[in-house]
Design a protein around this motif. Structure first.
Motif, short mmCIF file in Angstrom:
data_model
loop_
_atom_site.label_atom_id
_atom_site.label_comp_id
_atom_site.label_asym_id
_atom_site.label_seq_id
_atom_site.Cartn_x
_atom_site.Cartn_y
_atom_site.Cartn_z
N LEU A 57 19.38 31.99 64.53
CA LEU A 57 18.09 31.64 63.94
C LEU A 57 17.09 31.22 65.00
O LEU A 57 17.43 30.65 66.04
CB LEU A 57 18.26 30.50 62.93
CG LEU A 57 19.27 30.71 61.80
CD1 LEU A 57 19.30 29.49 60.89
CD2 LEU A 57 18.93 31.97 61.00
N HIS A 58 15.80 31.46 64.70
CA HIS A 58 14.70 30.99 65.53
C HIS A 58 14.56 29.48 65.36
O HIS A 58 14.85 28.93 64.29
CB HIS A 58 13.41 31.71 65.09
CG HIS A 58 12.25 31.51 66.01
ND1 HIS A 58 11.46 30.38 65.97
CD2 HIS A 58 11.72 32.31 66.98
CE1 HIS A 58 10.51 30.47 66.88
NE2 HIS A 58 10.65 31.64 67.51
N PRO A 59 14.09 28.77 66.42
CA PRO A 59 13.91 27.32 66.30
C PRO A 59 13.05 26.89 65.12
O PRO A 59 13.30 25.83 64.51
CB PRO A 59 13.25 26.93 67.63
CG PRO A 59 13.64 28.01 68.58
CD PRO A 59 13.78 29.26 67.77
N PHE A 60 12.04 27.69 64.76
CA PHE A 60 11.16 27.32 63.64
C PHE A 60 11.92 27.33 62.31
O PHE A 60 11.71 26.47 61.46
CB PHE A 60 9.97 28.27 63.55
CG PHE A 60 8.99 28.14 64.69
CD1 PHE A 60 9.16 27.18 65.67
CD2 PHE A 60 7.89 28.99 64.78
CE1 PHE A 60 8.25 27.05 66.72
CE2 PHE A 60 6.99 28.87 65.82
CZ PHE A 60 7.18 27.91 66.80
N GLU A 61 12.81 28.31 62.15
CA GLU A 61 13.61 28.36 60.93
C GLU A 61 14.63 27.23 60.90
O GLU A 61 14.90 26.63 59.84
CB GLU A 61 14.31 29.71 60.80
CG GLU A 61 15.00 29.90 59.45
CD GLU A 61 15.62 31.27 59.29
OE1 GLU A 61 16.37 31.47 58.31
OE2 GLU A 61 15.36 32.16 60.14
N ILE A 62 15.20 26.91 62.07
CA ILE A 62 16.14 25.78 62.14
C ILE A 62 15.43 24.49 61.74
O ILE A 62 16.00 23.64 61.03
CB ILE A 62 16.72 25.65 63.56
CG1 ILE A 62 17.50 26.92 63.92
CG2 ILE A 62 17.63 24.43 63.65
CD1 ILE A 62 17.95 26.96 65.37
N ALA A 63 14.17 24.33 62.16
CA ALA A 63 13.40 23.13 61.82
C ALA A 63 13.22 23.02 60.30
O ALA A 63 13.33 21.93 59.73
CB ALA A 63 12.04 23.16 62.51
N PHE A 64 12.96 24.15 59.64
CA PHE A 64 12.82 24.12 58.19
C PHE A 64 14.10 23.65 57.52
O PHE A 64 14.08 22.78 56.64
CB PHE A 64 12.45 25.51 57.66
CG PHE A 64 12.66 25.65 56.17
CD1 PHE A 64 11.81 25.01 55.28
CD2 PHE A 64 13.72 26.40 55.67
CE1 PHE A 64 12.01 25.12 53.90
CE2 PHE A 64 13.92 26.52 54.30
CZ PHE A 64 13.07 25.87 53.41
N PHE A 65 15.24 24.23 57.92
CA PHE A 65 16.51 23.84 57.30
C PHE A 65 16.89 22.39 57.65
O PHE A 65 17.49 21.69 56.84
CB PHE A 65 17.62 24.80 57.72
CG PHE A 65 17.61 26.09 56.96
CD1 PHE A 65 17.88 26.11 55.60
CD2 PHE A 65 17.31 27.28 57.59
CE1 PHE A 65 17.86 27.29 54.88
CE2 PHE A 65 17.29 28.48 56.89
CZ PHE A 65 17.57 28.48 55.52
N ARG A 66 16.52 21.95 58.85
CA ARG A 66 16.77 20.55 59.19
C ARG A 66 16.03 19.63 58.22
O ARG A 66 16.55 18.61 57.78
CB ARG A 66 16.34 20.27 60.63
CG ARG A 66 16.58 18.81 61.08
CD ARG A 66 15.27 18.01 60.93
NE ARG A 66 15.43 16.63 61.32
CZ ARG A 66 15.71 15.63 60.50
NH1 ARG A 66 15.94 15.86 59.22
NH2 ARG A 66 15.79 14.39 60.93
N ASN A 67 14.79 20.00 57.88
CA ASN A 67 14.00 19.18 56.96
C ASN A 67 14.53 19.28 55.52
O ASN A 67 14.61 18.28 54.80
CB ASN A 67 12.54 19.60 57.00
CG ASN A 67 11.89 19.28 58.33
OD1 ASN A 67 12.17 18.25 58.92
ND2 ASN A 67 11.02 20.16 58.81
N LEU A 68 14.89 20.49 55.12
CA LEU A 68 15.40 20.69 53.76
C LEU A 68 16.69 19.89 53.52
O LEU A 68 16.78 19.11 52.57
CB LEU A 68 15.66 22.18 53.52
CG LEU A 68 16.25 22.54 52.15
CD1 LEU A 68 15.29 22.17 51.02
CD2 LEU A 68 16.61 24.02 52.09
#
Length: 325
Positions: A57-68
């Motif tokens: 995954l791209h870091p931006f997508e990882i950031a989304f899942f980290r928040n979710l």
């Protein structure tokens, strides 16, 4: 004259209470140390989980899942306090804080994925240096020569890691510094929010607002997670929330000057993980620069604690970190 028996009992009772208070204070200190140690381990493991998830995954997508997933792990706070926890008249300030915070998160995650782990974490320790500068510019706090010297020394440590005029310089280091500067702005905004908002409310509102904010950039690089990647992104969310909770509770129990050095346990943790999992050696310049930043941050924290104690015992002494009246 013989001592009055009642007086003896009172003295014995007072001594017993003082002894109990000392034991309670010692227990609080050890609990604070334990919580700060857990916080450092959780945040270090979160960084490793982010790097492992970046294989797909791209870091931006990882950031989304980290928040979710971070919000899901924080839901017990809402269940504990009830819907009244979300009552606020500071929604605009929350949104502003989250806009800055999401830039910090995206930049920080990008740095963790694209820089050596130890270097990315070392540069993140420059946040307190930016906080000192921001406190002067935004909050009007008074900072005198000793703390300015510590800040300058800290930035010399940053320069040692980044080496902007050497052949090894990469623009990725600037992304890590952007994350640290934005994180400092977030810390300053919390000073305003914490005047009226509960700590748990700040955690809930922040993670809740971050979910849609981080989803937008994630959609441009979206790849459906599969296999072991699900474990890494769930861990990133859970470890991030757990680390934040342990950190805030540690600071409630103990002095920041005592606890700040413990947070640097992340450094050897991610250095070992980087070597073992990603074949990354800890560079000499990274280790030296991290040591300089570490020393600068310890001095700043201890100086703030000393001035705060002086302000309590001698009201004529104005601490460096109080706003001028």
């Amino acid at each position: 004259r013989a001592a009055h028996p009642g007086r003896g009992r009172r003295l014995a009772g007072r001594a017993g209470r003082m002894s109990q208070a000392a034991e309670d204070a010692g227990a609080r200190v050890w609990r604070a140390v334990g919580l700060m140690t857990l916080s450092a381990v959780f945040f270090g493991c979160m960084a490793v989980s982010i790097r492992l998830a970046s294989a797909q995954l791209h870091p931006f997508e990882i950031a989304f899942f980290r928040n979710l997933f971070g919000f899901m792990f924080a839901l017990p706070l809402l269940l504990r306090h009830g819907p009244g926890l979300l009552k606020t008249d500071k929604l605009g300030l929350y949104v502003t804080r989250c806009l800055i915070g999401i830039v910090s998160m995206m930049a920080g995650f990008w740095a963790i994925v694209n820089l050596p782990l130890a270097q990315a974490i070392s540069l993140s320790y420059s946040t307190p240096l930016f906080v000192t500068i921001g406190a002067v510019l935004v909050l009007g706090e008074i900072v005198r020569a000793r703390r300015w010297t510590a800040v300058i020394v800290g930035f010399l440590g940053v320069m040692v890691i980044v080496r902007p005029f050497g052949d090894s310089f990469t623009t990725g280091s600037l992304v890590a510094l952007l994350a640290a500067a934005c994180s400092a702005a977030v810390a300053i905004s919390i000073k305003f929010l914490s005047r009226t908002e509960k700590a748990d409310a700040i955690v809930i509102w922040t993670t809740l607002i971050w979910i849609p904010m981080s989803l937008v950039p994630a959609l441009f690089v979206w790849v459906n997670p599969s296999g072991i990647t699900w474990l890494w992104i769930i861990l990133a969310g859970g470890l991030g929330t757990a680390g934040h909770m342990a950190w805030t509770r540690a600071l409630k129990l103990g002095d920041a000057s005592m606890l700040t050095p413990i947070s640097f346990l992340q450094m050897p943790l991610v250095a070992v993980a980087g070597w073992f999992l990603f074949d990354e050696a800890l560079g000499m310049w990274t280790a030296l620069g991290a040591g300089i930043i570490f020393a600068s941050n310890i001095y700043i924290a201890r100086r703030e604690a000393l001035l705060a104690r002086r302000a309590v015992t001698d009201p004529e002494i104005q601490p460096e970190t109080t706003s001028p009246r």
